[in-house]
Design an enzyme around this catalytic site. Structure first.
Site, PDB file in Angstrom:
ATOM      1  N   SER A 113       0.808  -1.225   0.000  1.00 47.69           N
ATOM      2  CA  SER A 113       0.000   0.000   0.000  1.00 47.69           C
ATOM      3  C   SER A 113       0.836   1.268   0.000  1.00 47.69           C
ATOM      4  O   SER A 113       0.393   2.301  -0.496  1.00 47.69           O
ATOM      5  CB  SER A 113      -0.903   0.032   1.238  1.00 47.69           C
ATOM      6  N   THR A 172      -1.440   3.734   3.580  1.00 48.66           N
ATOM      7  CA  THR A 172      -2.266   4.396   2.559  1.00 48.66           C
ATOM      8  C   THR A 172      -2.560   5.855   2.910  1.00 48.66           C
ATOM      9  O   THR A 172      -2.240   6.753   2.124  1.00 48.66           O
ATOM     10  CB  THR A 172      -3.564   3.600   2.299  1.00 48.66           C
ATOM     11  N   ASP A 385      -5.966  -0.011  -4.002  1.00 50.25           N
ATOM     12  CA  ASP A 385      -4.516   0.163  -4.149  1.00 50.25           C
ATOM     13  C   ASP A 385      -3.862  -1.095  -4.722  1.00 50.25           C
ATOM     14  O   ASP A 385      -2.927  -1.027  -5.485  1.00 50.25           O
ATOM     15  CB  ASP A 385      -3.866   0.601  -2.837  1.00 50.25           C
ATOM     16  N   HIS A 467      -0.742  -9.982  -0.564  1.00 47.53           N
ATOM     17  CA  HIS A 467      -1.560  -9.240  -1.528  1.00 47.53           C
ATOM     18  C   HIS A 467      -1.630  -9.998  -2.842  1.00 47.53           C
ATOM     19  O   HIS A 467      -0.898 -10.955  -3.052  1.00 47.53           O
ATOM     20  CB  HIS A 467      -0.945  -7.860  -1.789  1.00 47.53           C
TER      21      HIS A 467
HETATM   22 ZN   LIG Z   1      -2.078  -5.242   3.090  1.00 51.61          ZN
END
Ligand SMILES: [Zn+2]
Ligand SMILES: *[C@@H]1O[C@H](CO)[C@@H](O)[C@H](O)[C@H]1NC(C)=O
Ligand SMILES: *[C@@H]1O[C@H](CO)[C@@H](O)[C@H](O)[C@H]1NC(C)=O
Ligand SMILES: *[C@@H]1O[C@H](CO)[C@@H](O)[C@H](O)[C@H]1NC(C)=O
Length: 544
Positions: A113, A172, A385, A467
């Site tokens: 992120s 973020t 993201d 991710h």
């Molecule tokens: Zn994460």
């Protein structure tokens, strides 16, 4: 299996160490991404021209909101309303434009992120774990923070806001206002000694530096990090991921007090710490509101204390933010970033139910924004993201519980779930006391499986799921939304916002941005011409 686990842990530690692992094949610096963005923009403009300027921009970021999350979340939304689910509509699927963003970073194939939020907000891709800097040498003394859509908006006199369900200094949200060689430097205790003389932690950057301190709305968690720990916070089921950090500032500075003290007494400033206080704000007359609702991250939406002394929902925060940014004291428009940050946290722990419930709340907050604005003057963008590795398996029937079984058995006559994960703690969760035997799903009671912290199965045992590296969706509506078509590098989103709303590096490329200024100039010119056309023609003759 023990070996696998060790291997996984080893890899995890590599990730936790510093950034640049290898050099990218291209010179992927600021100039490179700037040129990419400008060329992409020019290409889109060949087939379509803007007709309106975006006075306001609202950018929704679902952290870890992969396409599987959107589809499964849509089905859960329908099933929560007692329907079959698949036919349900979510509001942003009817936005007129959809593009795909490529999320890789300058150092990793699958991003984090810090780098992706930097790309979206500043228009420049960077290395994984880096915030607000273009591919920095580790801990370099010389650095230049990348300006973001928040800086650009403030330069043009727009109001700005940042709303998140994570702590306000998490990767973020931090990318909107801070810079850091590593995303961990949120607290003074996390900053390595050797750089303390020339680097301040991101909590201090928020409160002491532009553009953070000038934002009109700052909503999220993180009292610990701001040196204002609230010992009364209770019943919190925090995200318990192994990479999670907490903060006990050694400098003992209360940054919330510091934030409030820096405004002149002409400015209306407010600090709020729960839902009741948030809802009681005099929205019309306030200039700056700092809302810090938790010691660390906010609670998952479905587990929140919904009373006035509890934490507000993302929808409540979005509503309050728009009211403050768009109040009668502001004529210039606003830029607002809203992050649903805990979709990601839930996925990391293979808590599919919590991830989807966070998604349902995000969709509701988008409805709130749609209700309060007009697509004539407000550009709304919904994106993520990065992806995640939740897998949506066949073959459930229409209307089957999205959080249940795929309604069939595999080759070993073993029941499996519709939603599973590629990696994560769900592997060991489903083995019998960490032996290799998998506990059959039939052995769980309904109550166990519907517990919010139940973990879905995962293929590979990791203490925290990873991710996903696939492209993410970019859904948009309002002035300039046509710019976000086709498949583009993620950093282009920042430039599309710059162009559409006449802020930042490519505002000059948009003829409509000049029109206000030029209209004034050309009006006065035509006035002069009507007064003395003779004089003007005489002037031309002399010149010839
Ligand atoms: Zn994460
Ligand atoms: C604001 O601060 C100034 C300088 O300290 C002081 O003179 C003035 O009375 C204050 N105004 C209000 C409304 O408190
Ligand atoms: C948005 O407006 C619709 C129609 O007026 C209403 O039914 C809905 O509850 C509103 N949603 C939110 C989140 O405010
Ligand atoms: C795991 O071990 C504990 C204690 O030995 C036992 O009570 C429990 O039933 C075991 N669980 C499973 C799933 O085998």
């Amino acid at each position: 299996m023990k070996l696998l686990f060790l291997l996984a842990f080893f890899q995890f530690n590599i990730l936790l160490s510093h950034s640049a692992i290898y050099q990218s094949p291209n010179k992927e610096d600021k100039q490179f991404w700037h040129e990419y963005n400008v060329n992409y923009l020019k290409n889109i403009l060949k087939s379509q021209k803007p007709t309106k300027v975006a006075k306001n921009v609202i950018l929704f970021v679902g952290d870890g909101m992969s396409f599987a999350t959107i589809t499964a979340g849509r089905i859960l939304k329908g099933q929560m309303q007692g329907k079959s689910g698949e036919e349900t509509k979510i509001n942003f699927e009817s936005f007129p434009y959809l593009g795909l963003a490529k999320t890789y970073t300058t150092t990793t194939q699958v991003p984090d992120s810090a780098a992706t939020a930097t790309a979206i907000f500043s228009g420049i891709k960077t290395s994984t774990r880096t915030i607000g800097l273009s591919n920095p040498t580790i801990n370099a003394k010389e650095h230049e923070r990348l300006p973001t859509i928040i800086d650009w908006a403030q330069e043009k006199g727009k109001r700005t806001g940042l709303v998140t369900t994570t702590r306000i200094t998490h990767a973020t949200p931090a990318a909107a206002y801070a810079y850091s060689f590593d995303r961990l430097y949120e607290c003074d205790t996390k900053v390595p000694n050797e750089i303390k003389s020339h680097f301040k932690d991101m909590s201090r950057q928020l409160v002491e530096n532009k553009p953070g301190k000038d934002m009109n709305v700052i909503f999220g968690g993180g009292k610990d990090f701001l040196g204002a720990h609230d010992i009364f916070e209770k019943n919190v089921v925090q995200f318990a991921g192994p990479s999670e950090i907490s903060c006990d500032r050694t400098d003992k500075v209360n940054l919330i007090e510091k934030y409030l003290q820096q405004f002149s007494n002409e400015t209306s400033v407010k600090y709020v710490k729960n839902t009741g206080e948030l809802l009681a704000i005099d929205y019309d007359n306030v200039d700056h509101v700092l809302g810090i609702f938790a010691n660390n991250h906010l609670e998952y939406e479905s587990l929140k204390n919904k009373n006035p002394d509890g934490q507000p929902s993302l929808t409540q925060m979005t509503e309050a933010a728009i009211k403050i940014l768009n109040n009668k004291k502001n004529q210039n428009g606003f830029v607002l970033i809203v992050e649903s940050g805990k979709i990601d946290h839930a996925h990391h722990q293979n808590h599919a139910r919590l991830a989807l419930e966070e998604f349902v709340e995000l969709e509701k907050s988008i409805q709130q924004a749609i209700n309060m604005t007009s697509s004539d003057e407000t550009l709304i963008i919904v994106t993520s993201d990065h992806g995640h590795n939740m897998i949506f398996n066949g073959r459930p029937k229409r209307g089957d519980d999205i959080l249940g079984f795929a309604n069939t058995k595999n080759g070993n006559n073993q029941l499996y779930e519709t939603l599973t994960y590629g990696t994560g703690p769900g592997f060991n969760y489903h083995t019998k006391n960490n032996t290799e035997t998998i506990k059959p799903l039939e052995e769980y009671s309904e109550k166990q499986r519907s517990h919010p912290l139940y973990m879905h199965q995962s293929m590979v045992p990791l203490i925290e799921s990873t991710h996903g590296g696939e492209d993410v969706g970019v859904f948009s509506d309002g002035p300039g939304s046509f710019l976000l078509q086709r498949t583009f590098e993620q950093c282009y989103i920042g430039y599309a916002i710059s162009f559409a709303s006449c802020i930042g590096p490519v505002a000059d490329m948009n003829e409509l941005c000049k029109s206000k200024q030029e209209k004034l100039t050309s009006d006065s010119l035509s006035l002069k011409m009507s007064i003395s056309p003779m004089l003007l023609s005489a002037y031309f003759i002399v010149l010839n």
